[in-house]
Design a protein around this motif. Structure first.
Motif, short mmCIF file in Angstrom:
data_model
loop_
_atom_site.label_atom_id
_atom_site.label_comp_id
_atom_site.label_asym_id
_atom_site.label_seq_id
_atom_site.Cartn_x
_atom_site.Cartn_y
_atom_site.Cartn_z
N UNK A 1 2.62 -6.64 -10.60
CA UNK A 1 1.83 -7.45 -11.55
C UNK A 1 0.69 -8.20 -10.86
N UNK A 2 0.97 -8.65 -9.64
CA UNK A 2 0.00 -9.50 -8.93
C UNK A 2 -1.07 -8.69 -8.22
N UNK A 3 -0.68 -7.50 -7.75
CA UNK A 3 -1.61 -6.69 -6.96
C UNK A 3 -1.89 -5.39 -7.71
N UNK A 4 -3.07 -5.35 -8.33
CA UNK A 4 -3.39 -4.26 -9.25
C UNK A 4 -4.21 -3.14 -8.62
N UNK A 5 -5.03 -3.50 -7.64
CA UNK A 5 -5.97 -2.50 -7.12
C UNK A 5 -6.30 -2.76 -5.65
N UNK A 6 -7.16 -1.93 -5.12
CA UNK A 6 -7.52 -2.05 -3.71
C UNK A 6 -8.21 -3.36 -3.40
N UNK A 7 -8.99 -3.86 -4.36
CA UNK A 7 -9.68 -5.13 -4.17
C UNK A 7 -8.66 -6.24 -3.93
N UNK A 8 -7.59 -6.24 -4.72
CA UNK A 8 -6.52 -7.23 -4.55
C UNK A 8 -5.86 -7.10 -3.17
N UNK A 9 -5.66 -5.86 -2.75
CA UNK A 9 -5.03 -5.63 -1.44
C UNK A 9 -5.89 -6.17 -0.31
N UNK B 1 -14.68 -12.22 1.67
CA UNK B 1 -15.33 -12.26 0.38
C UNK B 1 -15.63 -13.72 0.02
N UNK B 2 -16.87 -14.15 0.31
CA UNK B 2 -17.24 -15.55 0.06
C UNK B 2 -17.67 -15.74 -1.39
N UNK B 3 -17.29 -16.86 -1.95
CA UNK B 3 -17.76 -17.24 -3.28
C UNK B 3 -18.05 -18.74 -3.22
N UNK B 4 -19.19 -19.15 -3.65
CA UNK B 4 -19.59 -20.56 -3.58
C UNK B 4 -19.55 -21.11 -2.16
N UNK B 5 -19.72 -20.23 -1.18
CA UNK B 5 -19.78 -20.69 0.21
C UNK B 5 -18.44 -20.79 0.92
N UNK B 6 -17.35 -20.50 0.19
CA UNK B 6 -15.99 -20.61 0.74
C UNK B 6 -15.28 -19.26 0.52
N UNK B 7 -14.48 -18.77 1.50
CA UNK B 7 -13.80 -17.49 1.29
C UNK B 7 -12.85 -17.52 0.10
N UNK B 8 -12.86 -16.46 -0.69
CA UNK B 8 -11.90 -16.34 -1.80
C UNK B 8 -10.50 -16.12 -1.21
N UNK B 9 -9.49 -16.51 -1.94
CA UNK B 9 -8.11 -16.34 -1.46
C UNK B 9 -7.25 -15.73 -2.56
N UNK B 10 -6.21 -15.02 -2.14
CA UNK B 10 -5.24 -14.46 -3.09
C UNK B 10 -4.05 -15.42 -3.16
N UNK B 11 -3.79 -15.93 -4.34
CA UNK B 11 -2.66 -16.85 -4.53
C UNK B 11 -1.58 -16.09 -5.32
N UNK B 12 -0.39 -15.95 -4.74
CA UNK B 12 0.66 -15.15 -5.39
C UNK B 12 1.62 -15.99 -6.23
N UNK B 13 1.63 -17.29 -5.99
CA UNK B 13 2.50 -18.16 -6.83
C UNK B 13 1.96 -19.57 -6.87
N UNK C 1 0.83 -1.21 0.00
CA UNK C 1 0.00 0.00 0.00
C UNK C 1 0.87 1.26 0.00
N UNK C 2 1.84 1.31 0.91
CA UNK C 2 2.74 2.47 0.97
C UNK C 2 3.57 2.57 -0.31
N UNK C 3 4.08 1.44 -0.75
CA UNK C 3 4.93 1.43 -1.95
C UNK C 3 4.17 1.93 -3.17
N UNK C 4 2.92 1.45 -3.32
CA UNK C 4 2.11 1.84 -4.48
C UNK C 4 1.79 3.33 -4.46
N UNK C 5 1.66 3.88 -3.25
CA UNK C 5 1.24 5.28 -3.16
C UNK C 5 2.42 6.25 -3.19
N UNK C 6 3.63 5.72 -3.20
CA UNK C 6 4.80 6.61 -3.18
C UNK C 6 5.33 6.85 -4.60
N UNK C 7 5.62 8.13 -4.86
CA UNK C 7 6.17 8.48 -6.18
C UNK C 7 7.61 8.01 -6.33
#
Lengths: 407, 407
Positions: free
Chosen positions: A56-64, A395-407, A25-31
């Motif tokens: 590449x992996x984290x594009x927006x606030x939703x991803x964060x 953030x549930x989808x199909x009854x199970x929490x969604x997850x962020x997979x980075x690799x 978050x800090x890195x993305x917001x710093x010039x």
């Protein structure tokens, strides 16, 4: 323009990814920030040059947000402890070589005692060798809550919430029958009883919670334990007990170890039992009533679905603080939490020298436990209560929490 | 004017109180209902005349919702099986005497196989003795999902959701290290593998979920198991396995029993191990890599905080249906769920003769398991998926869910 590297180390928690999210978050917001890398599997990934491009992996606030709510270490972890600074320089030379090759200026390492040892050694190495283009900063994390230099550790609050909620539910479950029965629940913690103490949180809404809480700090007497259980069984049917994984006798010997030495089963397999299992067998033998043991096991550290909103927020703030310190060139510090007051709960984020933190262990102070050694005090409850406040909107989808997979 | 009695029996679940809430909802809204009692500890509470006045305890919709979201049996439970109808009439005479003394016309009994046996016997007794002022109706409940006469059982969906979510979280936790490691998770179910099959729900959002799922229905070969694990370890670091508590060898002998016979530990205690622990020891011996076993234990049946909204709603509807049947004099039936379609998920509530249900056991059909006996099929997934949809809005206070305590 500065390039940033973040990595995770030690046992996973439900909140450690929120700290990565804070760094990003800090890195993305710093010039002034260029590349944002994650190293796969901690410092091992630095040595192996296995980097993940987080832009590449984290594009927006939703991803964060999704990353913050995903349990366990999304960048992977390791248990690698760096060698002695004065004896083996090759490892440090290699790390600096890799960091320079990728033009990394800021390295944020998230973890517990061993990870802060890495931050300490690496930042020392840089100071000793006048390496001024690389800043190494630590961010705390451990479900065990045993780091010094911070009021409490990210990951602990979520584990504590899981434990408090689970004990409240177990209390309901164990009370349905009119039968004498003992339920012994083992909670993580070899040398620090913080997590086991969190069982007391089952009481915050008027529930009885566990009848006894045995932390690993005071010496544990099996005779006193059986006396305690018998006394309680005289007046009630169900007895619910929380014990630390690491309860030890007067000689400092783990209760679980005492049974394991030399024991084999019918197939000749070594008998390896946790402390709750050992006490289950003991109650069966000495009292003879219905008895069961339960281990909260990995679930207590990875139950993202019942994470503490306070913990997730604080974990993210510490990642932000660590990234800011790194960008400002504060080499060799750890971002930490200073508690200003319990009620209202107010904290400040600061930076402490990591040398004060690494290889130390914060155990439960005496006035947080009762004199009999079988429960916690109000002081402990006051300390714990703020840490489990608030629920995370998974953030549930199909009854199970969604997850962020980075690799 | 009719008076109603409701009671709960067998193992607790996260949804069984929603069925009581359903009974009370219909009772409260009917002009023809007078007293609404709960018997404490099931049929034992009828014999003991320990009644709770539910009109006093449940005053409004808020109370009903809180009751629906409180796990385990709020009225208490028992494991009492009634005697043979033709051999011992005294017990039945006593029950009818108590019901008549309190002018009970409708008795709704919520439970599993044994509880439906109670409904069957008691309703038969009433029929045989021309007792027309008492109607006995069953409402299903069991996390095991092994009742016939209903598409699925209240309580199962919530346990399945806990298991699916937990496996998704464990998958994250187990994948952080670059080390060969096997994690074996034991799920409830002695003779029916439904709950273990729910581990597959960790896959619904694209996750890998468990690498293998061994239900208790097919014969379990330890040799084949070790082969399976070795094969998977060849291509990946972490292997996550779901097994039923009740896996058995070709001779029908429980895997856990084989180790327990005659085994003692160093203290001379009997060695009682679950099936996951037995397999953990086996992997350590035969493969030698890092291995751990986990039991989901009581948490899987009492985790109200991660209950399935679908399950809680259906459980309530079945309580309503059962109460309606009782008010309409349909003696000896069980309220049940008929599935009309998977997607969109549509069900109907009906009443089936309880004689068809009691003492039967619904195990997993062959086409719900793969041929190798180490996973489930798409057919199983289609069956399971609708049952875990939706999350319950728990009423949190001080960071812990509030609970309804009836006694």
């Amino acid at each position: 323009m500065k390039n940033i590297l973040v990595a995770q180390s030690g046992g996973p928690t439900a909140a450690i990814n929120a700290t990565v999210a804070g760094v990003v978050t800090v890195a993305l917001s710093s010039k002034n920030v260029g590349k944002i890398y994650g190293a796969k599997n901690g410092i091992q990934g630095v040595l192996d040059e296995t980097f993940i491009d987080l832009r590449e992996k984290i594009k927006n606030n939703e991803d964060l947000v999704l990353l913050s709510h995903t349990p366990a270490a999304a960048l992977g972890s390791c248990r690698l402890k760096l060698k002695d600074l004065n004896k083996d320089k090759a490892q440090f030379e290699k790390i600096v070589e890799v960091l320079r090759k990728h033009e990394i200026n800021c390295f944020v390492y998230i973890g517990g005692n061993d990870s802060m040892d890495t931050v300490d050694k690496l930042s020392q190495y840089c100071k000793n060798h006048n390496i001024t283009d690389i800043t190494v900063v630590g961010a705390p994390k451990t479900v065990d809550n045993d780091l010094v230099g911070t009021d409490h550790c990210p990951g602990f609050g979520s584990a504590a919430k899981y434990i408090g909620v689970t004990f409240a539910e177990l209390e309901r479950d164990c009370n349905v029958y009119k039968t004498k029965a003992v339920t012994i629940v083992e909670v993580m913690g070899r040398n620090a009883g913080w997590l086991t103490a969190a069982a007391s949180l089952a009481r915050v809404n008027g529930g009885k919670g566990p009848d006894y809480i045995y932390l690993c700090e005071p010496a544990f007497s099996t005779e006193k334990f059986i006396e305690d259980v018998k006394a309680k069984l005289d007046s009630q049917d169900s007895v619910l007990i929380a014990i630390s994984e690491g309860i030890k006798n007067e000689k400092g010997q783990y209760v679980s170890e005492q049974v394991q030495s030399g024991a084999v089963d019918a197939f000749g397999h070594a008998y390896i039992a946790g402390s709750a299992k050992v006490l289950e067998d003991l109650v069966r033998e000495k009292i003879g009533c219905k008895v069961r043991s339960i281990e909260l096991n990995l679930m207590q550290r990875c139950a993202g679905h019942i994470a503490s909103a306070t913990d997730i927020e604080e974990s993210k703030m510490l990642g932000m603080k660590a990234c800011q310190c790194a960008l400002e060139g504060e080499n060799g510090v750890m971002a930490s939490i200073k508690r200003i007051s319990d009620a209202p709960y107010v904290v400040e984020y600061e930076a402490v020298p990591v040398s004060q933190v690494s290889n130390e262990e914060k155990t439960v102070p005496k006035d947080f436990m009762n004199k009999e050694g079988n429960d916690v005090t109000e002081k402990m409850m006051d300390y714990l209560k703020p840490l489990i406040q608030g629920e995370v909107s998974q953030n549930y989808k199909n009854g199970i929490p969604k997850q962020m997979i980075l690799y």
